[in-house]
Design an enzyme around this catalytic site. Structure first.
Site, PDB file in Angstrom:
ATOM      1  N   GLY A  92       0.835  -1.184   0.000  1.00 46.00           N
ATOM      2  CA  GLY A  92       0.000   0.000   0.000  1.00 46.00           C
ATOM      3  C   GLY A  92       0.874   1.240   0.000  1.00 46.00           C
ATOM      4  N   CYS A  93       0.393   2.323  -0.643  1.00 42.99           N
ATOM      5  CA  CYS A  93       1.236   3.518  -0.761  1.00 42.99           C
ATOM      6  C   CYS A  93       1.461   4.166   0.601  1.00 42.99           C
ATOM      7  CB  CYS A  93       0.625   4.500  -1.760  1.00 42.99           C
ATOM      8  SG  CYS A  93      -1.109   4.876  -1.484  1.00 42.99           S
ATOM      9  N   PHE A  94       0.410   4.220   1.439  1.00 40.38           N
ATOM     10  CA  PHE A  94       0.596   4.762   2.790  1.00 40.38           C
ATOM     11  C   PHE A  94       1.578   3.898   3.583  1.00 40.38           C
ATOM     12  CE2 PHE A  94      -3.854   6.500   2.225  1.00 40.38           C
ATOM     13  CZ  PHE A  94      -3.502   7.830   2.320  1.00 40.38           C
ATOM     14  N   THR A 124       5.203   4.424   2.897  1.00 44.47           N
ATOM     15  CA  THR A 124       5.656   5.680   3.512  1.00 44.47           C
ATOM     16  C   THR A 124       5.941   5.503   4.995  1.00 44.47           C
ATOM     17  OG1 THR A 124       3.990   6.667   2.040  1.00 44.47           O
ATOM     18  CG2 THR A 124       5.155   8.156   3.524  1.00 44.47           C
TER      19      THR A 124
END
Lengths: 343, 343, 343, 343
Positions: free
Chosen positions: A149-151, A154
């Site tokens: 997932g992109c979150f 991060t």
């Protein structure tokens, strides 16, 4: 460099188009096939005019693709539709999946967060979590990589090393994330209209965003004990970029030392000096970089970590290319060296 | 309604212009004088073309203003320059100050956070903190109101009632604030250029923003014991609006009940139903409203509060007009009823 | 002021919401009913959270509205659906229509540009074109006002007086218009996504935008001879505002003199001094103002006219309220005096 | 490929940073020196954090650069300061200038439009106008290339072939241009603040923008007779991109045929099919592409041409690299093949 033939399934979405952007100048891969079920028969230039000048294969339906010469497939299909498509692919192709379908190791976790049983639990067993910074060796050897997932990318890049090193408390981790709109894809909805997004900010899916399950899985693994974070995503009027402000309990100096040492060899992760001006999403746009800053809070024993990346690159398609490079035996940074586009 | 004559000092900044916008249709006040030292001699229309169609007094230097008929003065000057200007005003005028110069009760606090001694400590003693929701009666009786920091207003409206009621822990309060750019004023700097602000987000002044001192002061007062918060401001590509995501320890249901009861009589504070979709800055733009939402975290005993307002209205000029209404004996909502501008 | 009861049909779109915004503080009208067919049963606050604090009638289906006490109806329905709805309204109600359905006097023109026959040609005969600056007396007396296209209002306010006065050539009029996205409404489409609109500009419907027919009609009438303009609309990454750059052949000084004289008595049209800095859309946002600037080209005998307004106010809902004021015998500017919101 | 050593003078501005972005992955050039007078001693990463991960030479003063091994110099200094700097460079270095200082062949034209006499008229004589599409052979042989104005590149790419072919009238050419803000550079000014630029549009320098002189020069040359255009630039809330809407008299089919034939061999100019949806600036962002569309007006004998490019790439730094490739004997497209960044 001999080029490996690759296919992109789901090329009509933003992550599909971003894969095309990254691959057209990639010296080690050649796009041999593109799929987009509802837009089969169209050219990429009709779907994405910014790619209209390129010589690309036409969009086909998945079932019409000849996979015989294809070495690796990027799957950029919507969540939930991917498990069956991947299960049907010939065994000789390697796969980098950008959806959420193979990220959670425990099929029960998957069922709980995604609302339906996992449709390919056997395949799930061989899937490797796709973040090269933590799964490099497994990726070199695997057949199926599950992009994060992109979150989550991060947040994990700073948090995993800290939990592994035991320099932050496992409790009281707050991840306040801010994202651009492209993470939500190209499907039309009132919620994503320019008129509803520009000039404002809002929090959404508070305390129930699905990426939370991935945080639980990977952070607990890093800590060797259960970790549950508080995670709140916010939507900002911008296209690309995620900034996560992470509140932790621990000594800022220690935190910075651990991150700096761990990530110094990483080509795409840059830890700024302790207390330096925080990184901005603007400074990674279009690149595969993640930048991390650490600041001591004025309250003793607390620190604030800021982590930024481009959700379409390091958070999705760039991360996928990085994993694919490993899976194909190419130098890991191949095709990913472009500097950020600023301003 | 007989109109009180008022003056605006510092009319060439954004909060000055916003005062003009609010006052030109205000039935109880009339703008009798406008000051702007470096732009003295110009018309408001030359400085702010959007006000060019209005019949307004010319910009003067403060020392050239005849205060004899003026009942109340709004002071929208930069921080640090205001103490001496206000000290020199005739005693018959009431004052609403929008700067930070009279917000901190303890002159030593002021000196520590602002880097120089307070220049009007006697005046400080009579200053009333300018948030009507908590200082309504004092404002009715005062001569000098000190308008709050814009971030602080956003945070106090939910946090003060909760600390007074004792339903959240005094420790572990994290305020993650997101603001539009107008809070930084109209002065030219590279940092505020469109090209440096659009399409991105960044955290700034981490752990050392001056509004922290105001939080300490007002929250400790509410709690009856020292409270120190973790506060991180972020700059977003938008003009107006602050959204504060506040992480607290306490029962979400209790928290919501306290806020709902406390703010139900308030004309400008709206508490959404527990667990409702979080409020957006877009939904208060241009209005004097503050909207507050409460959501239970998935971690037992924790809650996430989202508070939004327009930094130029409820966070500055609208709050100032609201205080002035009280000081002049007018109905508190006079001139502030306009609905938000959306989209 | 005794308040006239009014209804808004089609309250769930942007122009409907904007009518609500303008009317909630209007001293001469009271919103007695709101319709929205597909959202019947919902509150305005559910559809438009920025209006959630207001006490408004619930959304109903048109056929469920009791029109007996209602004096005037604003119709903000989509183009093409309006003719039958209006034809079915009781004769005692006055109507301000914001759609395109009654703007073209010649039903054949309508059929040609909108692709189907006019469904209420008898009503068309009594419709008055809704731009008060040119149809003030007719509006005072009419039952049905047809609000103008937003682009057309922007262009007519400068061009009609010039063609009437004969100071510009009827040929070689080029209208290059730039608009914000709200003119396209709230319906979801890929084309209007934030990700497809921000950070860019494009021209659309070149040489075939339907507003062209309105330009032909009104400009030919003003000139007393056929006028056909070249009209190109562009979509910009902004919510509100239209700026029309109009290229004409004529003497700039004459042009400015005619406009200045003609519009000087107008409360909502401001002609800037000849050669002054051109007006910006930012300077009319949220207001009912139109600002016009004139500059001589370096080529003798040519001039460039810049006209700006807020498409949702002077281009739609504000213009409609202005017409309604006239139709109800109220002072024309009632409820429309708010200054622009800047920044 | 052996890399030529190059220097960038004026590396602290946007075009300087863009040159760095393009050159760090360029296989035929190596950045050997960077200058920035006021920021001498700083690293590029301090001035442009998005480049902070790169290994780049430090910023120096021009006079401290050792030019002995340097083959080519990019000069990205402000207009007016460049003539003397270039005149002082050693004769062995080739120069690509991005300023306006050597664009106008006639020093009197220069003096008239720029307000002071040309300081290096002898050098002017050897300068080649830097648009490779029209000056390819001269660029291969020259020592000094004068990069074009960004608006001018956007307009010349369609207009020069049309005037050469004689298929449009020399009179009545209207160029309505829309630009992002980066063309105005990084210097701080109120005019360029986010708060003054976002959510709006304005026309500026009407009838007196300096790029007009370049249009006159190059279009008259193409036509073989004097051509004077009407040119109006507009500022839009976006970072990158220029879109020129060009109104001409001529047959759209002829116009399209000429452009299509002329630009078909060009690697960076793409002419869309006649009447196709117009090109958008979003579709060339970050790339060296220019896209051109042609549509027939509804008025016989008139056509509307839309031309788009990224002002920092094809309008400045990319164009400069393209010229440098020619001057260094490299393939013209080297280092410029990256696809646009969308969204």
């Amino acid at each position: 460099m001999k080029k490996a033939e690759v296919a992109i399934l789901g090329a009509s979405g933003y992550t599909g188009a971003e894969l095309v952007r990254l691959l057209v100048t990639h010296p080690g891969m050649r796009i041999a096939a593109l799929s987009a079920d509802r837009k089969a028969g169209m050219s990429m230039g009709e779907v994405f005019p910014h790619l209209g000048h390129l010589d690309l294969p036409p969009l086909q339906r998945v079932e019409d693709i000849d996979f015989s010469g294809i070495e690796l497939v990027f799957v950029a299909l919507p969540h939930g539709t991917t498990q069956e498509v991947i299960a049907a692919l010939p065994r000789h192709v390697k796969i980098v999946d950008l959806s959420a379908d193979f990220r959670l190791r425990d099929p029960e976790d998957y069922a709980r967060w995604y609302g339906h049983p996992h449709l390919a639990p056997e395949l799930q067993k061989e899937a490797v979590y796709g973040l090269p910074e933590f799964y490099r060796e497994q990726l070199r050897a695997c057949r199926l990589a599950a992009g994060t997932g992109c979150f989550v990318a991060t947040g994990l890049l700073p948090l995993v090393p800290l939990l592994e090193a035991g320099v932050i408390a496992r409790e009281d981790i707050v991840i306040d994330a801010k994202t651009g709109i492209t993470g939500a894809g190209r499907g039309a909805s009132e919620r994503k209209l320019f008129s509803e997004v520009t000039e404002g900010v809002d929090a959404y899916n508070i305390a129930r965003h699905r990426h939370t399950a991935e945080f639980d899985q990977e952070l607990s693994r890093a800590a060797g004990a259960p970790v549950r974070v508080t995670f709140t995503p916010h939507l900002l009027p911008m296209n690309r970029g995620i900034l996560a402000t992470i509140y932790v309990k621990g000594d800022a100096r220690e935190i910075h030392r651990v991150l700096d040492e761990r990530h110094r060899p990483e080509p795409f992760v840059h830890v700024l000096p302790l207390g330096a001006e925080a990184p901005q999403t603007r400074h990674v746009r279009g690149s595969n970089l993640c930048r991390i800053g650490v600041t001591a809070d004025r309250i003793e024993g607390r620190a604030i970590i800021v982590s930024v990346l481009d959700n379409l690159v390091k958070g999705a398609s760039g991360q996928a290319v990085q994993a694919a490079n490993l899976m194909l035996g190419l130098p890991e940074t191949t095709g990913l060296e472009a500097a950020p586009l600023f301003p």
